[in-house]
Design a protein around this motif. Structure first.
Motif, PDB file in Angstrom:
ATOM      1  N   PHE A   1       0.709  -1.350   0.070  1.00  0.00           N
ATOM      2  CA  PHE A   1       0.207  -0.010  -0.069  1.00  0.00           C
ATOM      3  C   PHE A   1       1.101   1.230  -0.033  1.00  0.00           C
ATOM      4  O   PHE A   1       2.172   1.293   0.267  1.00  0.00           O
ATOM      5  CB  PHE A   1      -0.992  -0.237   1.234  1.00  0.00           C
TER       6      PHE A   1
ATOM      7  N   LEU B   1       4.254   0.758   1.915  1.00  0.00           N
ATOM      8  CA  LEU B   1       4.091  -0.344   3.093  1.00  0.00           C
ATOM      9  C   LEU B   1       4.254  -1.517   2.370  1.00  0.00           C
ATOM     10  O   LEU B   1       3.391  -1.784   1.691  1.00  0.00           O
ATOM     11  CB  LEU B   1       2.955   0.115   4.085  1.00  0.00           C
TER      12      LEU B   1
ATOM     13  N   VAL C   1       3.302  -4.933   2.547  1.00  0.00           N
ATOM     14  CA  VAL C   1       2.426  -5.473   4.052  1.00  0.00           C
ATOM     15  C   VAL C   1       2.547  -7.475   3.212  1.00  0.00           C
ATOM     16  O   VAL C   1       2.935  -7.892   4.710  1.00  0.00           O
ATOM     17  CB  VAL C   1       0.590  -5.398   3.100  1.00  0.00           C
TER      18      VAL C   1
ATOM     19  N   PRO D   1       0.642 -10.210  14.596  1.00  0.00           N
ATOM     20  CA  PRO D   1      -0.074  -8.617  15.393  1.00  0.00           C
ATOM     21  C   PRO D   1      -0.759  -7.370  14.568  1.00  0.00           C
ATOM     22  O   PRO D   1      -0.980  -7.964  12.819  1.00  0.00           O
ATOM     23  CB  PRO D   1       1.469  -7.767  15.839  1.00  0.00           C
ATOM     24  N   SER D   2      -1.627  -6.957  15.176  1.00  0.00           N
ATOM     25  CA  SER D   2      -2.279  -5.386  14.319  1.00  0.00           C
ATOM     26  C   SER D   2      -1.706  -5.140  13.691  1.00  0.00           C
ATOM     27  O   SER D   2      -0.608  -4.466  13.871  1.00  0.00           O
ATOM     28  CB  SER D   2      -2.745  -4.909  14.985  1.00  0.00           C
ATOM     29  N   GLY D   3      -2.385  -5.049  12.137  1.00  0.00           N
ATOM     30  CA  GLY D   3      -1.745  -4.272  10.939  1.00  0.00           C
ATOM     31  C   GLY D   3      -0.317  -4.937  10.197  1.00  0.00           C
ATOM     32  O   GLY D   3       0.440  -5.191   9.212  1.00  0.00           O
ATOM     33  N   SER D   4      -0.354  -6.486  10.697  1.00  0.00           N
ATOM     34  CA  SER D   4       0.721  -7.335  10.020  1.00  0.00           C
ATOM     35  C   SER D   4       0.076  -7.958   8.224  1.00  0.00           C
ATOM     36  O   SER D   4       0.950  -8.331   7.736  1.00  0.00           O
ATOM     37  CB  SER D   4       0.875  -8.495  11.412  1.00  0.00           C
ATOM     38  N   GLY D   5      -1.342  -7.709   8.392  1.00  0.00           N
ATOM     39  CA  GLY D   5      -1.588  -7.918   6.932  1.00  0.00           C
ATOM     40  C   GLY D   5      -2.726  -9.062   7.212  1.00  0.00           C
ATOM     41  O   GLY D   5      -3.157  -9.799   6.169  1.00  0.00           O
ATOM     42  N   LYS D   6      -3.166  -9.380   8.166  1.00  0.00           N
ATOM     43  CA  LYS D   6      -3.828 -10.542   7.921  1.00  0.00           C
ATOM     44  C   LYS D   6      -5.328 -10.802   6.774  1.00  0.00           C
ATOM     45  O   LYS D   6      -5.820 -11.149   6.303  1.00  0.00           O
ATOM     46  CB  LYS D   6      -4.545 -10.842   8.976  1.00  0.00           C
ATOM     47  N   SER D   7      -5.917  -9.299   7.416  1.00  0.00           N
ATOM     48  CA  SER D   7      -7.338  -8.682   6.465  1.00  0.00           C
ATOM     49  C   SER D   7      -6.624  -8.899   5.048  1.00  0.00           C
ATOM     50  O   SER D   7      -7.767  -9.069   4.450  1.00  0.00           O
ATOM     51  CB  SER D   7      -7.846  -7.795   7.865  1.00  0.00           C
ATOM     52  N   THR D   8      -5.244  -8.190   5.054  1.00  0.00           N
ATOM     53  CA  THR D   8      -5.916  -7.801   2.986  1.00  0.00           C
ATOM     54  C   THR D   8      -5.564  -9.453   2.766  1.00  0.00           C
ATOM     55  O   THR D   8      -6.115  -9.327   1.937  1.00  0.00           O
ATOM     56  CB  THR D   8      -4.020  -7.372   3.404  1.00  0.00           C
TER      57      THR D   8
HETATM   58  N1  LIG Z   1      -6.406  -0.166   1.863  1.00  0.00           N
HETATM   59  C1  LIG Z   1      -5.427   0.151   2.903  1.00  0.00           C
HETATM   60  N2  LIG Z   1      -5.117   1.800   2.004  1.00  0.00           N
HETATM   61  C2  LIG Z   1      -3.463   1.487   2.741  1.00  0.00           C
HETATM   62  N3  LIG Z   1      -3.317   0.866   3.694  1.00  0.00           N
HETATM   63  C3  LIG Z   1      -3.712  -0.091   3.856  1.00  0.00           C
HETATM   64  C4  LIG Z   1      -5.359  -0.555   3.539  1.00  0.00           C
HETATM   65  N4  LIG Z   1      -5.228  -1.465   3.598  1.00  0.00           N
HETATM   66  C5  LIG Z   1      -4.580  -1.754   5.462  1.00  0.00           C
HETATM   67  N5  LIG Z   1      -3.920  -1.083   4.644  1.00  0.00           N
HETATM   68  C6  LIG Z   1      -2.355  -0.966   5.919  1.00  0.00           C
HETATM   69  O1  LIG Z   1      -2.117  -2.446   5.420  1.00  0.00           O
HETATM   70  C7  LIG Z   1      -1.723  -3.046   6.900  1.00  0.00           C
HETATM   71  C8  LIG Z   1      -2.375  -4.229   7.496  1.00  0.00           C
HETATM   72  O2  LIG Z   1      -3.962  -4.147   7.092  1.00  0.00           O
HETATM   73  P1  LIG Z   1      -4.484  -5.356   7.909  1.00  0.00           P
HETATM   74  O3  LIG Z   1      -4.329  -6.499   6.583  1.00  0.00           O
HETATM   75  O4  LIG Z   1      -5.670  -4.609   7.537  1.00  0.00           O
HETATM   76  O5  LIG Z   1      -3.680  -5.610   9.546  1.00  0.00           O
HETATM   77  P2  LIG Z   1      -4.363  -6.797  10.157  1.00  0.00           P
HETATM   78  O6  LIG Z   1      -6.065  -7.126   9.970  1.00  0.00           O
HETATM   79  O7  LIG Z   1      -3.528  -7.867  10.553  1.00  0.00           O
HETATM   80  O8  LIG Z   1      -5.050  -6.463  10.962  1.00  0.00           O
HETATM   81  C9  LIG Z   1      -1.442  -2.444   7.914  1.00  0.00           C
HETATM   82  O9  LIG Z   1      -0.487  -1.194   7.726  1.00  0.00           O
HETATM   83  C10 LIG Z   1      -2.783  -0.959   7.415  1.00  0.00           C
HETATM   84  O10 LIG Z   1      -2.562   0.448   7.913  1.00  0.00           O
END
Ligand SMILES: Nc1ncnc2c1ncn2[C@@H]1O[C@H](COP(=O)(O)OP(=O)(O)O)[C@@H](O)[C@H]1O
Ligand SMILES: [Mg+2]
Length: 219
Positions: free
Chosen positions: A12, A19, A21, A40-47
């Motif tokens: 991203f 970043l 991810v 950890p939170s922000g590690s990219g799990k949801s992505t």
């Molecule tokens: N659409 C987006 N645009 C910019 N940054 C993003 C976007 N989606 C996620 N991120 C960033 O990517 C990283 C991983 O996010 P995310 O997958 O939500 O992590 P997790 O689910 O592990 O908490 C975070 O730093 C988040 O801020």
């Protein structure tokens, strides 16, 4: 093999900084696997989960689903509706619809016939038989999530993707949800990928991974 990720990369940009991810994720999910992923939170799990579900798209790498390559040009809505079930941290039920209607929603979306007999059996399996006519606002947090999990399952998906499904539940509800996922897996060989912060949920994985600094490692 149900799902295969090959060298998935995702970055991203916030305009100035990039970043990275996901830095080349490889993963295979077979029928009957429960794959759990912590990080950890922000590690990219949801992505990562969104990419598995063709909700988001990788910058590079390949995804195969039942040996077919998933590409941007294909009918992804149809693909998702036919093959995947999604469970989120917050249940995403529709407040104006009762439990029965919420659960049957995936059939209406795809305009396919509801098999009433097996749906009735599933209401019993999910212990929601007495709640069919209730509205989401009258259910506990755990019950709402149980409805959402049943909804993810009704069309017999090859794979359920659950993103921190117990993240907003209390202790007892977490245990119930864990038991439910285990039962779906043992009775129906349901394949499930779960991201979680909760060690108890993490430990039901038949394949366990941690996601750190863009890299997925086996635990
Ligand atoms: N659409 C987006 N645009 C910019 N940054 C993003 C976007 N989606 C996620 N991120 C960033 O990517 C990283 C991983 O996010 P995310 O997958 O939500 O992590 P997790 O689910 O592990 O908490 C975070 O730093 C988040 O801020
Ligand atoms: Mg997340």
């Amino acid at each position: 093999m149900i799902l295969e990720l090959q060298k998935i990369e995702k970055s991203f940009s916030d305009g100035e900084n990039q970043l990275n991810v996901l830095k080349g994720i490889n993963l295979t999910v077979n029928r009957g696997d429960i794959v759990t992923i912590k990080g950890p939170s922000g590690s990219g799990k949801s992505t990562l989960l969104n990419i598995m579900g063709a909700i988001d798209f990788a910058d590079s790498g390949s995804i195969f689903f039942n040996n077919n390559k998933i590409s941007l040009g294909s009918d992804l809505e149809k693909f998702r509706n036919e093959n995947l079930g999604f469970v989120f941290q917050f249940h995403h039920l529709i407040p104006e619809l009762n439990v029965e209607e919420n659960v049957k929603l995936p059939f209406f979306v795809s305009n396919t016939k509801v098999d009433t007999k097996s749906i009735d059996e599933l209401f019993i399996f999910f212990d929601l038989d007495s709640r069919k006519k209730s509205f989401p606002n009258n259910l506990s947090g755990g019950e709402k999530q149980r409805v959402a999990i049943m909804r993810s399952f009704v069309k017999n998906p090859s794979l359920i993707l659950a993103d921190e499904p117990t993240g907003s539940l209390d202790n007892k509800q977490v245990i119930n949800t864990i038991e439910l996922f285990k039962k779906m897996n043992s009775q129906f060989q349901q394949s499930i990928v779960i991201t979680t912060h909760d060690e108890r949920v993490f430990n039901i994985g038949t394949k366990k991974f941690s996601l750190n600094n863009g890299v997925l490692s086996k635990v």
